[in-house]
Design a protein around this motif. Structure first.
Motif, short mmCIF file in Angstrom:
data_model
loop_
_atom_site.label_atom_id
_atom_site.label_comp_id
_atom_site.label_asym_id
_atom_site.label_seq_id
_atom_site.Cartn_x
_atom_site.Cartn_y
_atom_site.Cartn_z
N GLN A 212 0.83 -1.22 0.00
CA GLN A 212 0.00 0.00 0.00
C GLN A 212 0.86 1.26 0.00
OE1 GLN A 212 -3.08 -0.17 -0.61
NE2 GLN A 212 -3.23 -2.37 -0.28
N GLU A 213 2.00 1.17 0.66
CA GLU A 213 2.92 2.33 0.72
C GLU A 213 3.69 2.51 -0.58
OE1 GLU A 213 5.38 1.45 4.08
OE2 GLU A 213 3.81 1.92 5.53
N GLY A 214 3.47 1.61 -1.55
CA GLY A 214 4.14 1.74 -2.85
C GLY A 214 5.56 1.21 -2.87
N LYS A 215 5.90 0.35 -1.90
CA LYS A 215 7.25 -0.20 -1.85
C LYS A 215 7.47 -1.20 -3.00
CE LYS A 215 8.81 1.49 2.18
NZ LYS A 215 8.10 2.74 2.32
N LYS A 216 8.74 -1.33 -3.39
CA LYS A 216 9.09 -2.25 -4.47
C LYS A 216 9.43 -3.62 -3.88
CE LYS A 216 11.67 -0.54 -7.91
NZ LYS A 216 10.85 -0.33 -9.10
N VAL A 217 8.65 -4.62 -4.33
CA VAL A 217 8.76 -5.95 -3.70
C VAL A 217 9.22 -7.00 -4.70
CG1 VAL A 217 7.55 -7.66 -2.28
CG2 VAL A 217 6.76 -5.28 -2.28
N LEU A 218 10.24 -7.78 -4.29
CA LEU A 218 10.70 -8.92 -5.08
C LEU A 218 10.24 -10.19 -4.38
CD1 LEU A 218 14.47 -8.23 -5.84
CD2 LEU A 218 12.60 -8.32 -7.49
N TYR A 219 9.65 -11.10 -5.13
CA TYR A 219 9.21 -12.38 -4.58
C TYR A 219 10.20 -13.42 -5.10
CZ TYR A 219 5.09 -9.65 -3.59
OH TYR A 219 4.25 -8.66 -3.13
N GLU A 220 11.02 -13.96 -4.20
CA GLU A 220 12.11 -14.85 -4.60
C GLU A 220 11.68 -16.31 -4.54
OE1 GLU A 220 15.42 -14.63 -1.89
OE2 GLU A 220 16.72 -15.86 -3.17
N GLY A 221 11.50 -16.91 -5.70
CA GLY A 221 11.10 -18.32 -5.74
C GLY A 221 12.28 -19.22 -5.42
N ALA A 222 11.97 -20.40 -4.94
CA ALA A 222 12.98 -21.45 -4.81
C ALA A 222 12.61 -22.55 -5.80
CB ALA A 222 13.00 -21.99 -3.39
N GLN A 223 13.54 -23.44 -6.08
CA GLN A 223 13.33 -24.52 -7.05
C GLN A 223 12.94 -23.95 -8.44
OE1 GLN A 223 11.43 -25.17 -3.74
NE2 GLN A 223 13.51 -25.60 -3.17
#
Ligand code: GDP
Ligand code: IMO
Ligand code: MG
Length: 427
Positions: A212-223
């Motif tokens: 909501q604050e507009g932060k930049k998010v990386l979602y790090e997958g495994a496998q």
């Protein structure tokens, strides 16, 4: 610019997700691990240092980054503590780490049962990392798992562990393994909970606030997608889903926030563990690639099986995981190979197909249909742009784009953070 980027392995894992997560983390605010556990081994090289992370997110080196271990992860507190202590010893002290109170705890019996189940399967074994991943996810589904938040509630944890041990000790006995006494296990894991207390919270609430604050998010997958419990080469898979589709469920955010997916692909293919691998190579060429790419498991140190790039596998990742762009990794490893092959389809029972058949018995029979392209001899480990690449290397990139229909936004010519070339800014 889109703010929520999922980093997905498109093959059988070890594509270089850690390297790219670390590279892109330089401009991120948040890095989230959303599934798997310490079966993962993510290698990161910068400033002459090398780190191999297992359960800790790859944003841990950057003090301003909020690192999150989300609810979809299976968390081994003992292993994570050792990992954090190892990082701290090497000077990584200033970090932010949050662990979901809904993440499942990997208990010692999960590791025992992982090993026992593999032994029982004999030559039909999966070739797991023996970190207890499968048994822990099984307990989650069977509703006898212990959650990270439980470790903070003495009375409730007591009840949960007592109930779990009734079943787990019965299983251990079945395998002829030693059983667990309640008290020492309870005390040990209560203490581990206490140690992690300051990091444990509702990470869904935290993440939604940051989004909501507009932060930049990386979602790090495994496998990788081919190891996905649903869309991989079942049963030779891991016990969670590394696809972008699993991110909302496994982090507690709405699907609408996922608008950008980067597929990580090696310039060839590797696999650790058992299971069919249509483009697998053996002999001298396989050894050359293995040695040049240091293709040995980060977690188990097993030699990785190697093969040509399989574009059917990449197309599968595009379809089931919505890959918008690719990052092509370990490109330098192919230097010096005279002719390079790309598998563009399979032949199955006389028919040409360009998807992964659901039945393993069919997948085993798939014969790769190759396109052969000329290689290059020039060292590419120092190139800084697409234009500096030898013509045949440029053509290899174009050919992959043509066959997969995807775009290569990044390519990587060495393990170091600096050996990364962006063709397109996606984050
Ligand atoms: P992950 O599990 O997807 O993070 O990948 P791993 O860390 O298990 O395996 C990738 C390996 O390749 C690591 O040893 C990296 O240091 C290395 N690596 C990553 N990118 C490159 C590259 O472009 N060239 C070379 N030679 N090695 C790379
Ligand atoms: P990263 O995140 C490569 C493989 C194992 C085995 C199968 C099931 O570094 O890419 P498991 O222990 O998960 O029950 O094993 O999955 N496997 C991986 N292969 N990279 C990984 O992680 C892997 N995590 C699990 O070798 O074939
Ligand atoms: Mg790995």
């Amino acid at each position: 610019m889109k703010n929520n980027l999922v980093i997905v392995g498109t093959q059988w894992g070890d594509e270089g997700k850690g390297k790219i997560t670390d590279f892109l983390a330089q401009r991120a605010d948040v890095v989230v691990r959303y599934q798997g556990g310490n079966n993962a081994g993510h290698t990161i090289n910068f400033d002459g240092k090398k780190f191999a992370l297992q359960s800790i997110p790859s944003g841990i080196f950057t003090p301003h980054i909020v690192n999150v271990i989300a609810n979809g992860v299976v968390f081994n507190p003992k292993a994570a503590l050792a990992e954090l202590e190892g990082l701290e010893e090497r000077g990584v002290k200033d970090y932010q780490l949050y662990i979901s109170n809904r993440a499942q705890v990997i208990m010692p019996y999960h590791m025992d049962l992982d090993g026992a189940s593999e032994s029982l399967k004999g030559d039909k074994k999966i070739g797991t990392t023996k970190k207890g991943i499968g048994p822990c996810y099984a307990d989650k589904a069977n509703r006898i798992g212990i959650r990270v938040g439980d470790l903070l509630d003495k009375e409730y944890f007591k009840e949960r562990l007592q109930d779990a041990l009734v079943v787990k000790n019965m299983e251990l006995k079945m395998y002829g393994l030693p059983t667990y006494e309640f008290e020492p296990l309870y005390e040990e894991y209560l203490a581990l909970g206490e140690r992690f207390k300051k990091h444990i919270c509702d990470t869904s609430v935290l993440l939604n606030k940051l989004i909501q604050e507009g932060k930049k998010v990386l979602y790090e997958g495994a496998q990788g997608v081919m190891l996905c419990l649903d869309h991989g080469t079942y049963p030779f898979v891991t016990s969670s889903s590394p696809t972008a589709a699993s991110v909302p469920l496994n982090t507690g955010i709405a699907p609408k926030y996922i608008d950008n997916v980067l597929g990580i692909a090696k310039a060839y293919t590797t696999r650790v563990g058992e299971g069919p691998f249509p483009t697998e190579l053996d002999g001298e060429l396989a050894n050359t690639i293995r040695e040049r790419g240091h293709e040995y498991g980060t977690v188990t140190h097993r030699p990785r099986r190697v093969g040509w790039l399989d574009a059917v596998v990449l197309k599968n990742a595009v379809r089931v995981s919505g890959v918008d762009n690719f990052s092509l990794m370990l490109f330098d490893v192919l230097t010096g190979i005279k002719e390079i092959k790309i598998c563009k389809a399979y032949e199955l029972n006389g028919e040409i197909i360009d998807y992964i058949p659901a039945q393993l018995s069919d997948f085993k029979k798939c014969k790769p249909v190759y396109e052969t392209v000329p290689g290059w001899d020039e060292d590419i480990t120092n190139v800084k742009s697409f234009d500096e690449l030898p013509e045949n290397a440029k053509n290899y990139i174009r050919k992959i784009e043509e066959i997969t229909g995807g775009q290569i936004a990044i390519f990587s010519v060495g393990p170091d953070r600096t050996q990364t070339i962006e063709l397109k800014k996606i984050f």
